[in-house]
Design a protein around this motif. Structure first.
Motif, mmCIF file in Angstrom:
data_model
loop_
_atom_site.group_PDB
_atom_site.id
_atom_site.type_symbol
_atom_site.label_atom_id
_atom_site.label_comp_id
_atom_site.label_asym_id
_atom_site.label_seq_id
_atom_site.Cartn_x
_atom_site.Cartn_y
_atom_site.Cartn_z
ATOM 1 N N SER A 1 0.845 -1.202 0.000
ATOM 2 C CA SER A 1 0.000 0.000 0.000
ATOM 3 C C SER A 1 0.874 1.244 0.000
ATOM 4 O O SER A 1 0.596 2.228 -0.693
ATOM 5 N N ALA B 1 2.401 1.995 -3.337
ATOM 6 C CA ALA B 1 1.406 2.588 -4.240
ATOM 7 C C ALA B 1 1.300 4.089 -3.969
ATOM 8 O O ALA B 1 1.326 4.905 -4.894
ATOM 9 N N LEU B 2 1.212 4.464 -2.692
ATOM 10 C CA LEU B 2 1.125 5.893 -2.355
ATOM 11 C C LEU B 2 2.378 6.628 -2.826
ATOM 12 O O LEU B 2 2.305 7.756 -3.328
ATOM 13 N N MET C 1 2.210 7.147 -6.565
ATOM 14 C CA MET C 1 1.164 8.105 -6.952
ATOM 15 C C MET C 1 1.507 9.531 -6.567
ATOM 16 O O MET C 1 1.109 10.482 -7.238
ATOM 17 N N LEU D 1 -3.742 12.569 -0.479
ATOM 18 C CA LEU D 1 -3.878 11.427 -1.393
ATOM 19 C C LEU D 1 -4.486 10.303 -0.576
ATOM 20 O O LEU D 1 -3.850 9.755 0.316
ATOM 21 N N LYS D 2 -5.762 10.032 -0.838
ATOM 22 C CA LYS D 2 -6.459 9.080 0.044
ATOM 23 C C LYS D 2 -7.039 7.937 -0.760
ATOM 24 O O LYS D 2 -7.729 8.143 -1.752
ATOM 25 N N MET D 3 -6.748 6.736 -0.316
ATOM 26 C CA MET D 3 -7.180 5.520 -0.999
ATOM 27 C C MET D 3 -8.043 4.705 -0.055
ATOM 28 O O MET D 3 -7.931 4.807 1.160
ATOM 29 N N ARG D 4 -8.899 3.860 -0.646
ATOM 30 C CA ARG D 4 -9.663 2.952 0.206
ATOM 31 C C ARG D 4 -9.257 1.519 -0.089
ATOM 32 O O ARG D 4 -8.907 1.180 -1.221
ATOM 33 N N TYR D 5 -9.252 0.694 0.937
ATOM 34 C CA TYR D 5 -8.930 -0.722 0.771
ATOM 35 C C TYR D 5 -10.179 -1.431 0.235
ATOM 36 O O TYR D 5 -11.249 -1.326 0.828
ATOM 37 N N PHE E 1 -9.217 2.984 5.142
ATOM 38 C CA PHE E 1 -8.571 3.935 4.225
ATOM 39 C C PHE E 1 -7.093 4.090 4.569
ATOM 40 O O PHE E 1 -6.694 3.891 5.718
ATOM 41 N N GLN F 1 -4.083 7.194 3.712
ATOM 42 C CA GLN F 1 -3.851 8.459 3.022
ATOM 43 C C GLN F 1 -2.474 9.004 3.313
ATOM 44 O O GLN F 1 -1.911 8.768 4.386
#
Ligand code: GTQ
Length: 349
Positions: free
Chosen positions: A225, A228-229, A232, A244-248, A264, A266
């Motif tokens: 994870s 990936a951040l 990005m 920059l916020k992602m959800r699982y 989440f 971020q």
């Protein structure tokens, strides 16, 4: 009469209320503005728990009781506005669990879903439905509803993780079931890493059929994870409210990884200050990397790596990172969205 005011009482009305009260009736107009409110009214308050303090008390607990005797040696993070209710928000539970070297937390299962977010140690394991996963800092691990699970620590260091469970949701629905396995550890029927290979490589087995509502991946390793951040963030596309916020997600349907809890991750670059944001899902944050300050409903909380803080429903929140920071968070957003309750608002006037 309106939704925000109550009618003025008269002696005749009060006498009538007393008469019907004995037979379990209540006039709606005396309570309407308390039960259908123009905005959320919560007893949940913002709060921060410092990891250093929690860690010291967990280790002290480690001298008082074994994981086995306790079943789970956990210090519950109780919202100060809802003491003795075993809740961090109105709908969610959180705790910090310690497993010492050589210990096991015996196999059991319950209707409640659990997540683990690893905060200290390396190499302890959780087994879920016949597969063992070895946990590292920042790993996000799922125990789906009614899945057998046991924890063990074969490393030489204490292992501490945050537990997030939907205990208050199960209680709300009066739908709690639980049972012990009868042995410390469940038998293993799959290789370690099997689920991640099978479901976590942007592929699914050709004849895959879902069973259960949780993601078939049960350990989302932090290394992946975080990578990936990292990749990005080079794009420099920052959401003003979230960085920059992602959800699982559950790879089978793209929905959240769990049926009741939305997780989440971020990233906030150094010196980033977010615009105000609020949503109806009260949220638990864990500072995974970095340090900074979050202001929730006008109260400021300085956080360091591993500190945990909570933002109630519909209270404005802003984050300010001191250095590059990563926040893990979880809320009941997935449940609210399924039920049609969820709202958000960005940048107040
Ligand atoms: O690890 O299974 O914090 O059953 C509370 C209840 C952890 C667990 C908690 C549990 C667990």
């Amino acid at each position: 009469m309106s939704l925000t005011e109550k009618p003025i009482e008269t002696p005749e009305r009060l006498a009538f209320y007393r008469k019907i009260d004995k037979q379990a009736y209540t006039p709606l107009w005396t309570v309407l503005s308390d039960i259908i409110t123009p905005e959320p009214r919560s007893r949940c308050v913002p709060h921060l728990w410092q990891f250093a303090q929690a860690r010291a008390w967990l280790l002290e607990a480690g001298e008082l009781i074994t994981a086995k005797e306790a079943e789970r040696r956990v210090l519950i993070l109780e919202n100060p506005g809802m003491r003795s209710e075993s809740k961090i928000t109105t709908s969610l539970y959180a705790g910090l669990q310690l497993v010492l070297p050589g210990e096991v937390a015996p196999a059991h299962r319950h209707s409640q879903s659990a997540l683990r977010f690893v905060l200290e140690g390396s190499g302890a394991h959780t087994s879920v439905n016949g597969e063992r996963t070895v946990m590292e800092y920042g790993d996000f691990v799922i125990t789906p509803p009614w899945a057998w699970h046991d924890h063990g620590n074969d490393s030489d260091q204490p292992m501490i993780w945050m537990d997030g469970l939907d205990i208050p949701v199960a209680s709300f629905f009066d739908a709690s079931f639980a049972e012990g396995y009868g042995e410390d550890e469940q038998p293993l029927s799959r290789q370690t890493g099997d689920s991640l290979a099978r479901y976590g490589a942007n592929m699914l087995p050709i004849d895959y059929h879902r069973h259960g509502l949780a993601s078939p991946i049960f350990n989302y390793p932090y290394a992946r994870s975080r990578d990936a951040l990292e990749a990005m963030q080079r794009q420099q596309e920052w959401d003003p409210c979230h960085g920059l916020k992602m959800r699982y997600v559950n790879p089978a349907d793209g929905g959240f990884a769990m049926p009741t809890i939305a997780p989440f991750l971020q990233l906030l670059p150094a010196g980033f200050k977010t615009e105000p944001y609020r949503s109806t899902d009260a949220t638990v944050f864990v500072a995974t990397e970095g340090s900074g300050r979050s202001t929730i409903d006008g109260h400021s909380f300085d956080w360091d790596k591993r500190d945990i803080f909570v933002a109630p429903s519909w209270k404005w929140i802003t984050h300010e990172s001191e250095n590059e920071s990563v926040l893990f968070s979880f809320s009941d957003r997935v449940a609210q969205q399924k039920l049609g309750f969820w709202r958000e608002q960005r940048g107040h006037a």
